[in-house]
Design a protein around this motif. Structure first.
Motif, short mmCIF file in Angstrom:
data_model
loop_
_atom_site.label_atom_id
_atom_site.label_comp_id
_atom_site.label_asym_id
_atom_site.label_seq_id
_atom_site.Cartn_x
_atom_site.Cartn_y
_atom_site.Cartn_z
N PHE A 242 0.96 -1.16 0.14
CA PHE A 242 -0.04 0.06 -0.12
C PHE A 242 0.80 1.17 -0.04
N GLU A 243 2.02 1.17 0.66
CA GLU A 243 2.81 2.63 0.90
C GLU A 243 4.08 2.55 0.12
N LYS A 244 4.38 1.05 -0.39
CA LYS A 244 5.42 1.12 -1.20
C LYS A 244 6.84 1.10 -0.22
N GLN A 245 6.75 0.76 0.93
CA GLN A 245 7.79 0.82 2.05
C GLN A 245 8.91 -0.18 1.73
N GLY A 246 9.91 -0.26 2.16
CA GLY A 246 10.95 -1.19 2.10
C GLY A 246 10.99 -2.06 3.46
N PRO A 247 11.64 -3.10 3.58
CA PRO A 247 11.30 -4.02 4.67
C PRO A 247 11.58 -3.46 6.31
N ILE A 248 12.58 -2.55 6.41
CA ILE A 248 12.79 -2.07 7.95
C ILE A 248 11.44 -0.91 8.01
N ALA A 249 11.32 -0.12 7.08
CA ALA A 249 10.25 0.83 7.22
C ALA A 249 8.88 0.06 7.21
N ALA A 250 8.62 -1.10 6.73
CA ALA A 250 7.35 -1.60 6.68
C ALA A 250 7.36 -2.20 8.15
N LEU A 251 8.44 -2.93 8.73
CA LEU A 251 8.32 -3.44 10.06
C LEU A 251 7.83 -2.37 11.02
N ARG A 252 8.79 -1.24 10.98
CA ARG A 252 8.53 0.01 11.88
C ARG A 252 7.01 0.55 11.70
N ARG A 253 6.49 0.62 10.47
CA ARG A 253 5.12 1.00 10.44
C ARG A 253 4.20 0.03 10.82
N SER A 254 4.36 -1.23 10.65
CA SER A 254 3.58 -2.26 11.29
C SER A 254 3.23 -2.13 12.76
N SER A 255 4.62 -1.93 13.38
CA SER A 255 4.68 -1.79 14.98
C SER A 255 3.96 -0.39 15.13
N GLN A 256 3.83 0.82 14.65
CA GLN A 256 3.06 1.93 15.02
C GLN A 256 1.72 1.49 14.89
N LEU A 257 1.34 0.89 13.89
CA LEU A 257 -0.09 0.53 13.84
C LEU A 257 -0.63 -0.47 14.58
N VAL A 258 0.06 -1.29 15.24
CA VAL A 258 -0.50 -2.39 15.82
C VAL A 258 -0.51 -2.01 17.30
#
Length: 371
Positions: A242-258
């Motif tokens: 959805f956001e075209k994030q890289g692996p590290i940024a995607a993990l950080r993003r998921s942590s924020q949303l969860v």
């Protein structure tokens, strides 16, 4: 005195000051653009499957079909590669006084086995990542009600596959530490149970019981972080697509949303995995049982001394049916859970970031022309 004008923009400014309920939230696609309930997530996933059948079923069938072909070719090549070593291996086994074949005789079989295993694992990771990216691409269109075809979803998903593989591997490595510790603790439980059963009463039995209790506590302590990390990063694939994030940024993003919503997300994820697992298991069992019908019929016609060609033909038909059942299970388990997890991601962004406004604007804006 001024006339009562109601309670707000949705109040009735007329006589009597009546009140009308606010209008329902917009729903350009498969979900209403507001915080979602569990039923709306499950219904949205099913609606996405129904509206985008060609992509939802076509891409997994193509991907897992190619995966099965590649694995089959790898097995055939491996068998052809060790065919010349079979006589020497059998002679080494039958040689009097030999406890085990020498390494020279085992080496071709070991190399062939691990070569096929490598193809199996690498191909499976690629296949799962491709299908997961495709399902999230489908959902990205389904939420705003845009059309999507097999080709458009494929073009949208394929560039995100490398980042999705990196995200999966990185999250797996992070969760591997507590998982390995949990495996060690479970091993302690097994050893402790065996020692306790063999020791009986006395000091040895007391020591074994303590050993067992320590193993159970260690397993509980290490399993909890592994599960916590799994849920913490469960929305990372959606961030990749959805956001075209890289692996590290995607993990950080998921942590924020969860954050702050761990328990609801964990519960819904478990529910969806159970639903998909049960459906896939039932489909596989039914197809497997149906596969026995031609197998039994053909076996009754073989006679007391069947030809090898007939036996191979009979088993080949059954193996094809088993392969189709396995593929059906793959399709079910690789489509429904990613769609629901994607809706979990959308739900969290609606709750925390007011994504509903941006989605409504995106739904009202026509997509750019495809060239």
């Amino acid at each position: 005195m001024a006339q009562n004008q109601g309670w707000g923009p949705y109040g009735d400014p007329g006589w009597g000051g009546g009140w009308a309920p606010p209008p329902p939230p917009p729903q350009p696609g498969v979900i209403p653009l507001r915080p979602l309930t569990v039923g709306e997530m499950l219904g949205g996933a099913m609606a996405s499957i129904g509206r985008y059948k060609s992509a939802v079923f076509g891409i997994p069938l193509v991907v897992f079909g190619l995966y099965s072909v590649v694995v089959g070719v790898a097995v055939v090549v491996a068998l052809a590669g060790v065919s010349d070593a079979v006589p020497g291996f059998l002679d080494a086994v039958d040689e009097p006084g030999s406890s085990e074949p020498p390494w020279e005789e085992l080496q071709p079989f070991v190399v062939a086995f691990f070569s096929v295993l490598a193809v199996l694992m690498i191909g499976y990771v690629l296949a799962v990542a491709t299908v997961q990216a495709a399902m999230l691409a489908v959902l990205q269109n389904a939420v705003v009600g845009r059309p999507a075809t097999f080709g458009s979803v494929w073009r949208q998903a394929l560039p995100r596959v490398p980042a999705l593989i990196g995200t999966t591997l990185l999250s797996g490595l992070i969760a591997m530490v507590p998982t390995l510790l949990a495996l060690v603790a479970f091993s302690v439980i097994i050893i402790g149970t065996s020692v306790a059963a063999a020791s009986g009463d006395g000091d040895d039995g007391t020591a074994a019981s303590v050993f067992l209790v320590v193993g159970v506590l260690g397993a509980l302590i290490t399993v909890v972080p592994a599960v916590w990390l799994y849920v913490k990063f469960i929305l990372a694939p959606a961030a990749v697509v959805f956001e075209k994030q890289g692996p590290i940024a995607a993990l950080r993003r998921s942590s924020q949303l969860v954050h702050g919503r761990w328990w609801p997300i964990a519960g819904i994820s478990v529910l969806v995995a159970l639903i998909a697992g049960v459906i896939a298991g039932v489909v596989q069992q039914v197809l497997g049982m149906l596969g026995f019908i031609p197998l039994i019929t053909a076996a009754s016609d073989l006679g007391p001394e069947p030809r090898m060609a007939d036996v191979i033909s009979m088993l080949s038909v059954y193996l094809v049916i088993v392969l189709l059942a396995q593929m059906a299970g793959y399709v079910i388990q690789s489509t429904f859970p990613p769609l629901v997890n994607g809706l979990l991601y959308v739900d969290q962004r609606i709750r925390k970031e007011n994504l509903a406004v941006a989605l409504a604007e995106s739904a009202a804006t026509p997509p750019p022309p495809a060239y």
